[in-house]
Scaffold this motif. Structure first.
Motif, PDB file in Angstrom:
ATOM      1  N   UNK A  94      43.917  65.849  55.236  1.00 57.87           N
ATOM      2  CA  UNK A  94      43.810  67.117  54.565  1.00 57.87           C
ATOM      3  C   UNK A  94      42.347  67.550  54.579  1.00 57.87           C
ATOM      4  N   UNK A  95      42.105  68.786  54.906  1.00 58.90           N
ATOM      5  CA  UNK A  95      40.758  69.351  54.889  1.00 58.90           C
ATOM      6  C   UNK A  95      40.706  70.500  53.898  1.00 58.90           C
ATOM      7  N   UNK A  96      39.591  70.571  53.211  1.00 52.21           N
ATOM      8  CA  UNK A  96      39.354  71.672  52.282  1.00 52.21           C
ATOM      9  C   UNK A  96      38.046  72.334  52.694  1.00 52.21           C
ATOM     10  N   UNK A  97      38.083  73.638  52.848  1.00 49.09           N
ATOM     11  CA  UNK A  97      36.879  74.381  53.176  1.00 49.09           C
ATOM     12  C   UNK A  97      36.420  75.085  51.920  1.00 49.09           C
ATOM     13  N   UNK A  98      35.162  74.892  51.594  1.00 50.63           N
ATOM     14  CA  UNK A  98      34.598  75.447  50.369  1.00 50.63           C
ATOM     15  C   UNK A  98      33.325  76.193  50.732  1.00 50.63           C
ATOM     16  N   UNK A  99      33.226  77.414  50.312  1.00 51.17           N
ATOM     17  CA  UNK A  99      32.014  78.189  50.548  1.00 51.17           C
ATOM     18  C   UNK A  99      31.097  77.999  49.349  1.00 51.17           C
ATOM     19  N   UNK A 100      29.880  77.522  49.634  1.00 52.47           N
ATOM     20  CA  UNK A 100      28.901  77.302  48.566  1.00 52.47           C
ATOM     21  C   UNK A 100      27.607  78.030  48.906  1.00 52.47           C
ATOM     22  N   UNK A 101      26.905  78.417  47.866  1.00 51.78           N
ATOM     23  CA  UNK A 101      25.605  79.047  48.049  1.00 51.78           C
ATOM     24  C   UNK A 101      24.565  77.974  48.372  1.00 51.78           C
ATOM     25  N   UNK A 102      23.377  78.403  48.724  1.00 55.23           N
ATOM     26  CA  UNK A 102      22.294  77.454  49.000  1.00 55.23           C
ATOM     27  C   UNK A 102      21.975  76.636  47.754  1.00 55.23           C
ATOM     28  N   UNK A 103      21.957  77.286  46.587  1.00 55.65           N
ATOM     29  CA  UNK A 103      21.677  76.581  45.329  1.00 55.65           C
ATOM     30  C   UNK A 103      22.772  75.560  45.025  1.00 55.65           C
ATOM     31  N   UNK A 104      24.026  75.923  45.289  1.00 50.87           N
ATOM     32  CA  UNK A 104      25.126  74.988  45.074  1.00 50.87           C
ATOM     33  C   UNK A 104      25.024  73.801  46.025  1.00 50.87           C
ATOM     34  N   UNK A 105      24.677  74.065  47.266  1.00 54.20           N
ATOM     35  CA  UNK A 105      24.530  72.977  48.235  1.00 54.20           C
ATOM     36  C   UNK A 105      23.429  72.013  47.790  1.00 54.20           C
ATOM     37  N   UNK A 143      26.264  74.256  31.970  1.00 54.37           N
ATOM     38  CA  UNK A 143      25.508  75.161  32.835  1.00 54.37           C
ATOM     39  C   UNK A 143      26.017  75.184  34.267  1.00 54.37           C
ATOM     40  N   UNK A 144      25.115  75.511  35.158  1.00 53.57           N
ATOM     41  CA  UNK A 144      25.404  75.700  36.580  1.00 53.57           C
ATOM     42  C   UNK A 144      26.075  74.480  37.194  1.00 53.57           C
ATOM     43  N   UNK A 145      25.559  73.288  36.910  1.00 54.62           N
ATOM     44  CA  UNK A 145      26.100  72.065  37.523  1.00 54.62           C
ATOM     45  C   UNK A 145      27.536  71.832  37.067  1.00 54.62           C
ATOM     46  N   UNK A 146      27.819  72.038  35.800  1.00 53.91           N
ATOM     47  CA  UNK A 146      29.179  71.872  35.298  1.00 53.91           C
ATOM     48  C   UNK A 146      30.122  72.899  35.923  1.00 53.91           C
ATOM     49  N   UNK A 147      29.659  74.131  36.055  1.00 49.40           N
ATOM     50  CA  UNK A 147      30.450  75.180  36.685  1.00 49.40           C
ATOM     51  C   UNK A 147      30.737  74.828  38.142  1.00 49.40           C
ATOM     52  N   UNK A 148      29.728  74.298  38.831  1.00 50.11           N
ATOM     53  CA  UNK A 148      29.901  73.875  40.221  1.00 50.11           C
ATOM     54  C   UNK A 148      30.911  72.734  40.321  1.00 50.11           C
ATOM     55  N   UNK A 149      30.830  71.768  39.430  1.00 52.61           N
ATOM     56  CA  UNK A 149      31.781  70.654  39.432  1.00 52.61           C
ATOM     57  C   UNK A 149      33.211  71.175  39.261  1.00 52.61           C
ATOM     58  N   UNK A 150      33.384  72.131  38.368  1.00 46.91           N
ATOM     59  CA  UNK A 150      34.706  72.719  38.151  1.00 46.91           C
ATOM     60  C   UNK A 150      35.175  73.462  39.396  1.00 46.91           C
ATOM     61  N   UNK A 151      34.264  74.187  40.036  1.00 50.61           N
ATOM     62  CA  UNK A 151      34.598  74.925  41.274  1.00 50.61           C
ATOM     63  C   UNK A 151      35.110  73.949  42.339  1.00 50.61           C
ATOM     64  N   UNK A 152      34.407  72.840  42.503  1.00 48.64           N
ATOM     65  CA  UNK A 152      34.803  71.861  43.515  1.00 48.64           C
ATOM     66  C   UNK A 152      36.126  71.190  43.128  1.00 48.64           C
ATOM     67  N   UNK A 153      36.261  70.827  41.868  1.00 51.56           N
ATOM     68  CA  UNK A 153      37.468  70.125  41.416  1.00 51.56           C
ATOM     69  C   UNK A 153      38.720  70.981  41.521  1.00 51.56           C
ATOM     70  N   UNK A 154      38.571  72.280  41.398  1.00 53.71           N
ATOM     71  CA  UNK A 154      39.736  73.162  41.417  1.00 53.71           C
ATOM     72  C   UNK A 154      39.911  73.886  42.751  1.00 53.71           C
ATOM     73  N   UNK A 155      39.225  73.440  43.785  1.00 54.59           N
ATOM     74  CA  UNK A 155      39.278  74.117  45.081  1.00 54.59           C
ATOM     75  C   UNK A 155      40.444  73.690  45.953  1.00 54.59           C
ATOM     76  N   UNK A 156      41.272  72.822  45.473  1.00 55.77           N
ATOM     77  CA  UNK A 156      42.410  72.338  46.263  1.00 55.77           C
ATOM     78  C   UNK A 156      43.501  73.373  46.294  1.00 55.77           C
TER      79      UNK A 156
END
Length: 67
Positions: free
Chosen positions: A1-12, A54-67
């Motif tokens: 299974x592959x998941x493609x996630x678009x992230x900003x430079x700051x998120x990366x 903050x930002x890191x928690x929001x990013x973690x949620x974005x990644x966790x819910x990207x399936x």
């Protein structure tokens, strides 16, 4: 299974820092106070402060819910 996630430079950068920190801690390479202080500064920069929801928690949620 592959998941493609678009992230900003700051998120990366936050993802890279988080994985590098995880590796350092669990590889036993965080033995001195200076290392902890540097990682704390990196987190504050990635997170735009020290807010636990903050930002890191929001990013973690974005990644966790990207399936």
């Amino acid at each position: 299974m592959s998941i493609h996630l678009i992230v900003s430079e700051a998120e990366q950068q936050a993802i890279v820092n988080a994985l590098a920190f995880y590796n350092r801690v669990h590889a036993g390479e965080m033995e001195n106070r200076d290392s902890w202080e540097q990682w704390s500064l990196a987190f504050d920069e990635d997170n735009s402060g020290s807010d636990p929801e903050g930002f890191v928690d929001t990013l973690a949620t974005k990644i966790a819910t990207s399936i």
